[in-house]
Write an enzyme that holds these catalytic residues in place. Structure first.
Site, short mmCIF file in Angstrom:
data_model
loop_
_atom_site.label_atom_id
_atom_site.label_comp_id
_atom_site.label_asym_id
_atom_site.label_seq_id
_atom_site.Cartn_x
_atom_site.Cartn_y
_atom_site.Cartn_z
CB THR A 1 -0.93 0.00 1.23
OG1 THR A 1 -1.77 -1.15 1.17
CG2 THR A 1 -1.78 1.25 1.26
N GLY B 1 4.23 1.55 -0.44
CA GLY B 1 5.17 1.56 -1.55
C GLY B 1 4.53 2.03 -2.85
CB VAL C 1 15.84 17.83 -4.76
CG1 VAL C 1 14.85 17.60 -3.63
CG2 VAL C 1 15.42 17.06 -6.01
CB VAL D 1 5.12 8.30 14.75
CG1 VAL D 1 4.11 8.78 15.78
CG2 VAL D 1 6.15 7.39 15.40
N GLY E 1 -11.54 -3.03 6.79
CA GLY E 1 -10.10 -3.00 6.57
C GLY E 1 -9.34 -2.11 7.53
CE LYS F 1 1.75 3.79 14.79
NZ LYS F 1 0.34 3.90 14.35
N GLY G 1 -2.90 5.02 5.75
CA GLY G 1 -3.41 5.09 4.39
C GLY G 1 -2.30 5.29 3.37
#
Length: 428
Positions: A13, A15, A33, A132, A187, A205, A302
């Protein structure tokens, strides 16, 4: 402009979200950058798995070592999870001079100090914002935003699953068991929800946040943990009657250089802003000695919120590469660990007692509190329609954990108390 090449460990998810952002926001990222960012190679579990994004098959491998040992790759982004094997990948990548971005809270909670020490030795960056609170930039805020202040308290809703369950129980009067099933169907909860509902995920965390906030090495075993599986809908109804909401809170509290840290279901005054955080959202309240109260709110998990934090860390690594300052921002704890003992840990308490409904009972109970020097903020007694007994709701003033343990132990031998039905920490 020579591109910065990234090796990605994991294409689940988060990645997938990382690939979407890097490829979809390439112009914006390059302008920040000064060079393109290219995902060069991706380690996956199954080359043939159907995916929601298009990715060149030649970039995929089932061997993470192929990614780690590729001399062309500058940065490793780890979103595969796991602990023991993943730790070895990270440490070897650092030995090879590669910078690390990870979303792995378990790894950083258990082995963060070792990994950061290795990063400092090798002058590499290790960033872990996404470990976290998902899309909330709380780690960077603790490191940079509060660098001139002294953090005295961190209090957070850092697990969306438990917050969803408690919110639904409060809003709909549903039972814990029914809402858990619903959360699994949607889910939000795993098939085995133990890590979430028993507070272990939140504890990891909070160990990370405590380490960063107090600049000392907070280990997982330093966190006192209690989950929500014993919270009943009656507990939540009683809390609401008294003007509180029930939340699973991680609380790190410091006085001078001594601290305590815990995860536990807590009754929060409705006037406190964290009480209004519902559903799967996260929030972290931070009290600084100079700045006072602050609170950070957002999506705690998410695909895209978490991936946003990962890519923000990636951008920070690449900026440091351009400036030649990698490895200079690692926060290695430097203060000795000084945990508070039970006499020093102090907070308000809520108790729900089932007692004999006869004269003199309340006097006996208040005498016990007085014996252990626990003062009372409020006492409410009402009959119980289901039994001949009565119920007493008590909120104490701040009392030491040691004193409250003595009170509860004394209650075990008091005949007029049928049962101590509930005990919760109170905040706000």
């Amino acid at each position: 402009m020579k591109p910065v090449k990234v090796g990605l460990l994991g294409l689940g998810t988060v990645g997938t979200g990382v690939v979407r952002i890097v490829e979809g926001h390439q112009e914006d990222l390059s302008s920040q950058v000064g060079s393109p960012i290219v995902i060069e190679k991706v380690a996956v579990k199954n080359l043939d798995k159907k995916r929601s994004i298009e990715i060149d098959r030649s970039k995929l491998t089932e061997d993470p070592w192929e990614v780690i040992r590729d001399p062309e790759i500058d940065v490793i982004v780890e979103v595969m999870g796991g602990i023991a094997g993943t730790k070895e990948y990270i440490l070897e990548a650092l030995d090879r001079g590669k910078h690390i971005v990870t979303a792995n809270k378990d790894l950083m909670a258990l082995y963060g100090s070792e990994i950061l020490a290795k990063a400092l030795e090798k002058q590499c960056d290790v960033f872990y914002e996404a470990s976290v609170a998902g899309g909330i930039p709380i780690i960077r805020t603790l490191i940079e935003g509060f660098s001139s202040d002294r953090i005295m308290k961190i209090m957070g809703i850092v697990n969306g699953t438990t917050n969803y369950i408690l919110s639904k129980m409060s809003q709909e009067g549903a039972s814990y068991e029914d809402v858990l099933i619903e959360a699994q169907e949607l889910g939000y909860a795993e098939a085995d929800p133990t890590s979430d509902v028993e507070g272990l995920d939140a504890a990891r965390k909070m160990a990370i946040l405590g380490t960063l906030g107090f600049r000392t090495n907070v280990e997982l075993q330093d966190v006192q943990v209690r989950g929500i599986s014993s919270v009943s809908k009656e507990d939540i109804q009683y809390a609401k009657r008294l003007g509180y909401e029930m939340k699973l809170l991680g609380i790190a509290d410091r006085q001078d250089d001594e601290f305590s840290i815990s995860v536990q279901p807590t009754m929060v005054k409705k006037s406190h802003p964290i009480a209004a955080v519902n559903g799967v959202f996260n929030a972290v309240y931070v009290y600084g000695e100079a700045v006072g109260e602050t609170m950070f709110y957002g999506a705690g998990a998410g695909e895209m919120p978490t991936a946003t934090s990962v890519v923000a860390d990636l951008v920070a690594v690449v900026k440091n590469l351009k400036l030649g300052v990698n490895g200079l921002k690692a926060i290695v704890p430097y203060k000795p660990k000084k945990l508070k003992n039970d006499e020093q840990i102090s907070f308000k308490n809520f108790l729900l007692l089932q007692v004999s409904d006869k004269a003199g009972v309340l006097a006996q109970i208040t005498q016990v509190f007085a014996e252990y020097e626990v003062s009372l903020e409020s006492v409410v007694q009402s009959p119980n329609a289901d039994t001949p007994d009565a119920e007493i709701m008590i909120v104490t003033h701040n009392a030491s954990k040691a004193s409250m343990d003595q009170v509860l132990h004394h209650f075990e031998g008091l005949d007029v108390i049928r049962r101590v039905k509930s005990v919760y920490r109170v905040e706000g």
